[in-house]
Enzyme design. Structure first.
Site, PDB file in Angstrom:
ATOM      1  CG  MET A  30      -1.968  -1.333   1.154  1.00  0.00           C
ATOM      2  SD  MET A  30      -3.370  -0.906   2.165  1.00  0.00           S
ATOM      3  CE  MET A  30      -2.913  -0.774   3.726  1.00  0.00           C
ATOM      4  CG  HIS A  34       8.257   0.117   6.131  1.00  0.00           C
ATOM      5  ND1 HIS A  34       8.465  -1.033   6.303  1.00  0.00           N
ATOM      6  CD2 HIS A  34       7.076   0.423   6.123  1.00  0.00           C
ATOM      7  CE1 HIS A  34       7.445  -1.830   6.321  1.00  0.00           C
ATOM      8  NE2 HIS A  34       6.231  -0.917   6.423  1.00  0.00           N
ATOM      9  CG  HIS A  37       6.956  -1.966   2.331  1.00  0.00           C
ATOM     10  ND1 HIS A  37       6.653  -0.995   3.037  1.00  0.00           N
ATOM     11  CD2 HIS A  37       5.501  -2.548   2.145  1.00  0.00           C
ATOM     12  CE1 HIS A  37       5.402  -0.732   3.163  1.00  0.00           C
ATOM     13  NE2 HIS A  37       4.990  -1.748   2.999  1.00  0.00           N
ATOM     14  N   GLY A 147       5.039 -10.326   4.128  1.00  0.00           N
ATOM     15  CA  GLY A 147       5.752 -10.089   5.534  1.00  0.00           C
ATOM     16  C   GLY A 147       4.997 -11.103   6.409  1.00  0.00           C
ATOM     17  CB  SER A 185       4.060  -0.467  10.799  1.00  0.00           C
ATOM     18  OG  SER A 185       2.671  -0.019  10.273  1.00  0.00           O
TER      19      SER A 185
HETATM   20  P1  AMP Z   1       1.355  -3.169   3.418  1.00  0.00           P
HETATM   21  O1  AMP Z   1       1.935  -2.001   2.548  1.00  0.00           O
HETATM   22  O2  AMP Z   1       1.332  -2.659   4.807  1.00  0.00           O
HETATM   23  O3  AMP Z   1       0.034  -3.534   2.736  1.00  0.00           O
HETATM   24  O4  AMP Z   1       2.508  -4.158   3.380  1.00  0.00           O
HETATM   25  C1  AMP Z   1       3.005  -4.895   2.254  1.00  0.00           C
HETATM   26  C2  AMP Z   1       3.690  -6.023   2.454  1.00  0.00           C
HETATM   27  O5  AMP Z   1       4.842  -5.778   3.416  1.00  0.00           O
HETATM   28  C3  AMP Z   1       2.970  -7.194   3.240  1.00  0.00           C
HETATM   29  O6  AMP Z   1       3.006  -8.258   2.855  1.00  0.00           O
HETATM   30  C4  AMP Z   1       3.286  -6.790   4.774  1.00  0.00           C
HETATM   31  O7  AMP Z   1       3.492  -7.907   5.680  1.00  0.00           O
HETATM   32  C5  AMP Z   1       4.718  -6.556   4.447  1.00  0.00           C
HETATM   33  N1  AMP Z   1       5.265  -5.635   5.561  1.00  0.00           N
HETATM   34  C6  AMP Z   1       4.873  -4.638   6.228  1.00  0.00           C
HETATM   35  N2  AMP Z   1       5.651  -4.268   7.222  1.00  0.00           N
HETATM   36  C7  AMP Z   1       6.739  -5.173   7.255  1.00  0.00           C
HETATM   37  C8  AMP Z   1       7.784  -5.392   8.103  1.00  0.00           C
HETATM   38  N3  AMP Z   1       8.293  -4.662   9.242  1.00  0.00           N
HETATM   39  N4  AMP Z   1       8.524  -6.382   8.017  1.00  0.00           N
HETATM   40  C9  AMP Z   1       8.281  -7.295   6.971  1.00  0.00           C
HETATM   41  N5  AMP Z   1       7.383  -7.048   6.165  1.00  0.00           N
HETATM   42  C10 AMP Z   1       6.587  -6.199   6.446  1.00  0.00           C
END
Ligand code: AMP
Length: 286
Positions: A30, A34, A37, A147, A185
């Site tokens: 999304m 960081h 990702h 993740g 996050s």
């Molecule tokens: P998001 O942008 O929050 O939807 O996350 C995209 C992907 O990045 C998802 O598979 C999350 O689980 C992964 N992700 C987010 N934060 C972390 C983290 N701290 N460590 C590893 N993977 C992460």
């Protein structure tokens, strides 16, 4: 690196790559990227010929009282991060193309979507699963990277892949953390400095729970949860713990009796710092 906005263009590129015998690795995000990702993108870079990252804040996975409007967005910043991680294509669609006016089809992984996070975020996983399946159909990957930070999301996507016979290999990457243990996050940007420091207690608490189970041989998950709740309340007085759960890692079924249990244990929690809701988990084998 190219930015693709149109669904058909992305499908054509992916099809072309597949026909040329290239392996495609895909990371749905999304945005507001960081190091968490980046870990996924770098792993994809390692294993695949073509790396596609999608950036899409998916309205369908937010309920009306959640932070869809305020969710942090900075495409230019994300662009440079993707580039530094060796991404080949950013898929960056418009919501109106993803959810057209006549969009009616949603996919739901029953049961797994209703527990843990699903109890507090109804419809969340329906939104997640639907967008992920759409993105799979658009980017046509061989591998996809998620993740462990979002453990339930991993379980739900794994189930969808198996149940619907989707020919994509799921790779799960460890949670990337700040030095103090706080899981990285996009939502950490909502926290002030003191909250970021306090929120590091969550991972300390999860480690404490693991220690109690593995080293102190606690028999009953209830006792572990009670102690951990106290631990968080004492060490992080500005937190508000929403839930803590001890489950297996595949079906996310509650484990009550730890004494007789053998296998993977997932301890997950959600806590508020002010209006900011954080989740974290720890996974280990007993
Ligand atoms: P998001 O942008 O929050 O939807 O996350 C995209 C992907 O990045 C998802 O598979 C999350 O689980 C992964 N992700 C987010 N934060 C972390 C983290 N701290 N460590 C590893 N993977 C992460």
């Amino acid at each position: 690196m190219k930015v693709i906005k149109e669904i058909k263009a992305m499908q054509d590129i992916s099809e072309f790559c597949r026909r040329a015998g290239k392996k495609i690795g895909f990371i749905p995000t999304m945005g507001f990227l960081h190091e968490g990702h980046c870990a996924l993108m770098l792993k994809a870079r390692d294993e695949s010929d073509i790396v596609i990252t999608s950036i899409f804040v998916n309205p369908a996975q937010f309920s009306p009282n959640e932070d869809f409007k305020d969710y942090p967005r900075d495409f230019l910043r994300d662009y440079h991060i993707c580039k530094s991680c060796g991404v080949d294509y950013i898929f960056y669609p418009d919501a109106k193309d993803i959810y057209t006016k006549d969009f009616y089809t949603y996919v739901n992984v029953n049961s797994l979507s209703e527990t843990l996070e699903g109890k507090y975020r109804q419809e969340h996983f329906k939104g997640v699963v639907t967008i992920v399946l759409k993105l799979f159909n658009i980017t046509k990957p061989h591998f996809t990277y998620f993740g462990q930070k979002d453990a339930q999301q991993v379980a739900v996507i794994r189930k969808m892949i198996n149940d619907l016979n989707i020919d994509i290999k799921l790779r799960v990457c460890e949670t990337v953390r700040e030095i103090n243990g706080l899981a990285k996050s996009s939502r950490n940007t909502y926290l002030n400095k003191e909250q970021k420091e306090e929120a590091s207690v969550l991972y300390k608490a999860l480690n404490e729970a693991k220690r109690m189970i593995l080293e102190e041989d606690y028999d009953n998950a209830k006792d572990v949860k009670k102690e951990i709740k106290n631990f968080i309340e004492t060490n992080s007085p500005n937190s508000s713990l929403q839930y803590i759960a001890v489950t297996d890692n595949i079906n996310l079924e509650k484990i009550s009796n730890l004494k007789d249990y053998e296998g993977d244990i997932l301890i997950s929690l959600a806590a508020y710092y002010g209006k900011t809701r954080l989740i974290d988990n720890i996974l280990f084998e007993k």
